[in-house]
Motif scaffolding. Sequence first.
Motif, PDB file in Angstrom:
ATOM      1  N   ALA A  57       0.829  -1.206   0.000  1.00  9.18           N
ATOM      2  CA  ALA A  57       0.000   0.000   0.000  1.00  9.18           C
ATOM      3  C   ALA A  57       0.863   1.255   0.000  1.00  9.18           C
ATOM      4  O   ALA A  57       0.525   2.248  -0.655  1.00  9.18           O
ATOM      5  CB  ALA A  57      -0.936  -0.002   1.208  1.00  9.18           C
ATOM      6  N   THR A  58       1.986   1.216   0.708  1.00 13.49           N
ATOM      7  CA  THR A  58       2.897   2.362   0.729  1.00 13.49           C
ATOM      8  C   THR A  58       3.423   2.660  -0.672  1.00 13.49           C
ATOM      9  O   THR A  58       3.489   3.813  -1.088  1.00 13.49           O
ATOM     10  CB  THR A  58       4.082   2.085   1.676  1.00 13.49           C
ATOM     11  N   LYS A  59       3.782   1.623  -1.407  1.00 11.28           N
ATOM     12  CA  LYS A  59       4.297   1.811  -2.764  1.00 11.28           C
ATOM     13  C   LYS A  59       3.237   2.411  -3.684  1.00 11.28           C
ATOM     14  O   LYS A  59       3.515   3.343  -4.443  1.00 11.28           O
ATOM     15  CB  LYS A  59       4.782   0.474  -3.339  1.00 11.28           C
ATOM     16  N   TRP A  60       2.005   1.887  -3.615  1.00 11.72           N
ATOM     17  CA  TRP A  60       0.948   2.378  -4.503  1.00 11.72           C
ATOM     18  C   TRP A  60       0.519   3.795  -4.150  1.00 11.72           C
ATOM     19  O   TRP A  60       0.324   4.631  -5.045  1.00 11.72           O
ATOM     20  CB  TRP A  60      -0.256   1.435  -4.467  1.00 11.72           C
ATOM     21  N   ILE A  61       0.377   4.083  -2.869  1.00 11.83           N
ATOM     22  CA  ILE A  61      -0.029   5.434  -2.471  1.00 11.83           C
ATOM     23  C   ILE A  61       1.083   6.431  -2.785  1.00 11.83           C
ATOM     24  O   ILE A  61       0.831   7.552  -3.213  1.00 11.83           O
ATOM     25  CB  ILE A  61      -0.424   5.469  -0.978  1.00 11.83           C
ATOM     26  N   GLY A  62       2.337   6.012  -2.591  1.00 14.12           N
ATOM     27  CA  GLY A  62       3.466   6.873  -2.936  1.00 14.12           C
ATOM     28  C   GLY A  62       3.525   7.173  -4.422  1.00 14.12           C
ATOM     29  O   GLY A  62       3.814   8.305  -4.832  1.00 14.12           O
ATOM     30  N   ALA A  63       3.239   6.166  -5.237  1.00 13.21           N
ATOM     31  CA  ALA A  63       3.222   6.379  -6.688  1.00 13.21           C
ATOM     32  C   ALA A  63       2.094   7.332  -7.089  1.00 13.21           C
ATOM     33  O   ALA A  63       2.278   8.210  -7.928  1.00 13.21           O
ATOM     34  CB  ALA A  63       3.068   5.047  -7.416  1.00 13.21           C
ATOM     35  N   LEU A  64       0.925   7.165  -6.469  1.00 14.36           N
ATOM     36  CA  LEU A  64      -0.195   8.059  -6.746  1.00 14.36           C
ATOM     37  C   LEU A  64       0.127   9.489  -6.308  1.00 14.36           C
ATOM     38  O   LEU A  64      -0.185  10.445  -7.018  1.00 14.36           O
ATOM     39  CB  LEU A  64      -1.452   7.556  -6.037  1.00 14.36           C
ATOM     40  N   PHE A  65       0.789   9.626  -5.167  1.00 15.36           N
ATOM     41  CA  PHE A  65       1.189  10.950  -4.686  1.00 15.36           C
ATOM     42  C   PHE A  65       2.158  11.607  -5.673  1.00 15.36           C
ATOM     43  O   PHE A  65       2.044  12.799  -5.978  1.00 15.36           O
ATOM     44  CB  PHE A  65       1.840  10.819  -3.307  1.00 15.36           C
ATOM     45  N   LEU A  66       3.097  10.831  -6.193  1.00 17.13           N
ATOM     46  CA  LEU A  66       4.055  11.346  -7.168  1.00 17.13           C
ATOM     47  C   LEU A  66       3.359  11.784  -8.450  1.00 17.13           C
ATOM     48  O   LEU A  66       3.655  12.858  -8.993  1.00 17.13           O
ATOM     49  CB  LEU A  66       5.110  10.289  -7.474  1.00 17.13           C
ATOM     50  N   ILE A  67       2.413  10.980  -8.927  1.00 22.56           N
ATOM     51  CA  ILE A  67       1.688  11.324 -10.151  1.00 22.56           C
ATOM     52  C   ILE A  67       0.863  12.595  -9.956  1.00 22.56           C
ATOM     53  O   ILE A  67       0.844  13.477 -10.816  1.00 22.56           O
ATOM     54  CB  ILE A  67       0.804  10.145 -10.593  1.00 22.56           C
ATOM     55  N   LEU A  68       0.186  12.701  -8.801  1.00 25.43           N
ATOM     56  CA  LEU A  68      -0.601  13.909  -8.529  1.00 25.43           C
ATOM     57  C   LEU A  68       0.290  15.142  -8.438  1.00 25.43           C
ATOM     58  O   LEU A  68      -0.091  16.229  -8.887  1.00 25.43           O
ATOM     59  CB  LEU A  68      -1.402  13.746  -7.241  1.00 25.43           C
ATOM     60  N   THR A  69       1.478  14.979  -7.862  1.00 27.36           N
ATOM     61  CA  THR A  69       2.419  16.087  -7.793  1.00 27.36           C
ATOM     62  C   THR A  69       2.854  16.541  -9.179  1.00 27.36           C
ATOM     63  O   THR A  69       2.917  17.744  -9.470  1.00 27.36           O
ATOM     64  CB  THR A  69       3.660  15.689  -6.954  1.00 27.36           C
ATOM     65  N   LEU A  70       3.129  15.576 -10.059  1.00 26.55           N
ATOM     66  CA  LEU A  70       3.529  15.925 -11.424  1.00 26.55           C
ATOM     67  C   LEU A  70       2.387  16.599 -12.197  1.00 26.55           C
ATOM     68  O   LEU A  70       2.618  17.543 -12.953  1.00 26.55           O
ATOM     69  CB  LEU A  70       4.010  14.682 -12.168  1.00 26.55           C
ATOM     70  N   VAL A  71       1.169  16.137 -11.982  1.00 24.02           N
ATOM     71  CA  VAL A  71       0.016  16.747 -12.646  1.00 24.02           C
ATOM     72  C   VAL A  71      -0.153  18.199 -12.162  1.00 24.02           C
ATOM     73  O   VAL A  71      -0.416  19.100 -12.959  1.00 24.02           O
ATOM     74  CB  VAL A  71      -1.260  15.920 -12.400  1.00 24.02           C
TER      75      VAL A  71
END
Length: 79
Positions: free
Chosen positions: A60-74
């Motif tokens: 879950a940490t990996k998936w939420i971290g990836a989503l956080f990174l994508i939202l930051t880039l957007v």
Amino acid sequence: MDALKLIITILQLLCGLAIILVVLFQSGKSAGLSGAIGGVADSFLAKNKAKTLDAKLARATKWIGALFLILTLVLLILG
């Protein structure tokens, strides 16, 4: 455009809070100083780690971290 930015910012805030909670619920990876020196022995639980709560929290940490990174880039692209 401002409404989209607001929605993404709120999602990013929720992701940030979720990743903090998931990381806090995880247990430590070593057993203190003795675990660092002697290593951790393989046990039945260590062999079946993929099914434990810690493995699910790590995933879950990996998936939420990836989503956080994508939202930051957007948000960077929109800003």
